[in-house]
Motif scaffolding. Structure first.
Motif, mmCIF file in Angstrom:
data_model
loop_
_atom_site.group_PDB
_atom_site.id
_atom_site.type_symbol
_atom_site.label_atom_id
_atom_site.label_comp_id
_atom_site.label_asym_id
_atom_site.label_seq_id
_atom_site.Cartn_x
_atom_site.Cartn_y
_atom_site.Cartn_z
ATOM 1 N N MET A 1 -0.379 -6.826 -8.287
ATOM 2 C CA MET A 1 -1.369 -6.911 -9.344
ATOM 3 C C MET A 1 -1.541 -5.541 -9.991
ATOM 4 N N LEU A 2 -1.655 -5.538 -11.304
ATOM 5 C CA LEU A 2 -1.827 -4.284 -12.021
ATOM 6 C C LEU A 2 -3.256 -3.778 -11.874
ATOM 7 N N GLN A 3 -3.369 -2.456 -11.742
ATOM 8 C CA GLN A 3 -4.689 -1.838 -11.658
ATOM 9 C C GLN A 3 -4.876 -0.918 -12.858
ATOM 10 N N LYS A 4 -6.051 -1.007 -13.455
ATOM 11 C CA LYS A 4 -6.354 -0.171 -14.604
ATOM 12 C C LYS A 4 -6.422 1.297 -14.179
ATOM 13 N N GLN A 5 -5.831 2.160 -15.004
ATOM 14 C CA GLN A 5 -5.822 3.604 -14.759
ATOM 15 C C GLN A 5 -6.244 4.324 -16.031
ATOM 16 N N GLY B 1 -14.344 -0.585 -34.834
ATOM 17 C CA GLY B 1 -14.819 -1.470 -33.780
ATOM 18 C C GLY B 1 -15.212 -0.697 -32.528
ATOM 19 N N ILE B 2 -14.419 0.287 -32.181
ATOM 20 C CA ILE B 2 -14.712 1.123 -31.015
ATOM 21 C C ILE B 2 -16.044 1.849 -31.216
ATOM 22 N N LEU B 3 -16.241 2.386 -32.414
ATOM 23 C CA LEU B 3 -17.496 3.088 -32.712
ATOM 24 C C LEU B 3 -18.693 2.145 -32.652
ATOM 25 N N ASN B 4 -18.447 0.858 -32.919
ATOM 26 C CA ASN B 4 -19.524 -0.142 -32.883
ATOM 27 C C ASN B 4 -19.682 -0.774 -31.508
ATOM 28 N N GLY B 5 -18.984 -0.247 -30.516
ATOM 29 C CA GLY B 5 -19.160 -0.708 -29.152
ATOM 30 C C GLY B 5 -18.294 -1.877 -28.720
ATOM 31 N N GLU B 6 -17.299 -2.233 -29.530
ATOM 32 C CA GLU B 6 -16.417 -3.333 -29.140
ATOM 33 C C GLU B 6 -15.535 -2.905 -27.971
ATOM 34 N N ASP B 7 -15.151 -3.885 -27.170
ATOM 35 C CA ASP B 7 -14.288 -3.619 -26.019
ATOM 36 C C ASP B 7 -12.919 -3.124 -26.469
ATOM 37 N N ILE B 8 -12.354 -2.254 -25.653
ATOM 38 C CA ILE B 8 -11.028 -1.716 -25.914
ATOM 39 C C ILE B 8 -10.042 -2.424 -24.993
ATOM 40 N N VAL B 9 -8.995 -2.997 -25.566
ATOM 41 C CA VAL B 9 -7.967 -3.658 -24.771
ATOM 42 C C VAL B 9 -7.088 -2.572 -24.146
ATOM 43 N N PRO B 10 -6.922 -2.581 -22.826
ATOM 44 C CA PRO B 10 -6.105 -1.558 -22.175
ATOM 45 C C PRO B 10 -4.647 -1.601 -22.652
ATOM 46 N N ILE B 11 -4.052 -0.435 -22.775
ATOM 47 C CA ILE B 11 -2.652 -0.342 -23.174
ATOM 48 C C ILE B 11 -1.759 -0.559 -21.960
ATOM 49 N N ARG B 12 -0.465 -0.633 -22.195
ATOM 50 C CA ARG B 12 0.519 -0.720 -21.106
ATOM 51 C C ARG B 12 1.559 0.362 -21.320
ATOM 52 N N GLU C 1 -10.479 11.154 -29.014
ATOM 53 C CA GLU C 1 -10.523 10.920 -27.569
ATOM 54 C C GLU C 1 -9.325 11.586 -26.895
ATOM 55 N N GLU C 2 -9.502 11.967 -25.657
ATOM 56 C CA GLU C 2 -8.435 12.619 -24.909
ATOM 57 C C GLU C 2 -7.822 11.711 -23.848
ATOM 58 N N GLN C 3 -8.525 10.634 -23.504
ATOM 59 C CA GLN C 3 -8.033 9.736 -22.466
ATOM 60 C C GLN C 3 -8.137 8.286 -22.923
ATOM 61 N N ILE C 4 -7.320 7.444 -22.282
ATOM 62 C CA ILE C 4 -7.295 6.025 -22.594
ATOM 63 C C ILE C 4 -7.041 5.251 -21.312
ATOM 64 N N GLU C 5 -7.607 4.058 -21.230
ATOM 65 C CA GLU C 5 -7.374 3.208 -20.063
ATOM 66 C C GLU C 5 -6.190 2.298 -20.329
ATOM 67 N N GLY C 6 -5.449 2.050 -19.272
ATOM 68 C CA GLY C 6 -4.297 1.171 -19.421
ATOM 69 C C GLY C 6 -3.715 0.799 -18.078
ATOM 70 N N TYR C 7 -2.595 0.110 -18.159
ATOM 71 C CA TYR C 7 -1.889 -0.336 -16.967
ATOM 72 C C TYR C 7 -0.510 0.316 -16.912
ATOM 73 N N LEU C 8 -0.150 0.773 -15.733
ATOM 74 C CA LEU C 8 1.183 1.317 -15.496
ATOM 75 C C LEU C 8 2.041 0.177 -14.989
ATOM 76 N N VAL C 9 3.065 -0.163 -15.747
ATOM 77 C CA VAL C 9 3.958 -1.252 -15.354
ATOM 78 C C VAL C 9 5.288 -0.664 -14.902
ATOM 79 N N ARG C 10 5.939 -1.374 -14.046
ATOM 80 C CA ARG C 10 7.229 -0.933 -13.538
ATOM 81 C C ARG C 10 8.329 -1.524 -14.410
ATOM 82 N N ALA C 11 9.269 -0.680 -14.794
ATOM 83 C CA ALA C 11 10.409 -1.153 -15.576
ATOM 84 C C ALA C 11 11.299 -1.987 -14.675
#
Length: 85
Positions: free
Chosen positions: A1-5, A33-44, A69-79
């Protein structure tokens, strides 16, 4: 299972083929949308040495970059390797 990082935006490489598909209007819409508080979909991303290669979420990445912004949430996937039989 992928974990958000959390990833440093400066550590993420966007392939040239993907950059050509960038739509500024979509980046602006996501940033608003981000400035208005909308959820951010994590990247991969996938690991490539000391950096990460973006697989999905280019517009989200660029919206956060535009907002300073300097950081972003996302998922690390294996190739996955593809083997010929």
């Amino acid at each position: 299972m992928l974990q958000k990082q959390t990833f440093n935006i400066t550590d993420i490489y966007v392939p040239v083929k993907r950059i050509k598909l960038l739509e500024e209007s979509k980046v602006t819409e996501l940033a608003e949308g981000i400035l208005n508080g909308e959820d951010i979909v994590p990247i991969r991303v996938r690991a490539d040495g000391k950096r990460f290669v973006l697989i999905k979420g280019m517009h989200t990445l660029e919206a956060l970059r535009a907002l300073g912004e300097e950081q972003i949430e996302g998922y690390l996937v294996r190739a996955q390797l593809h083997w010929e039989l």
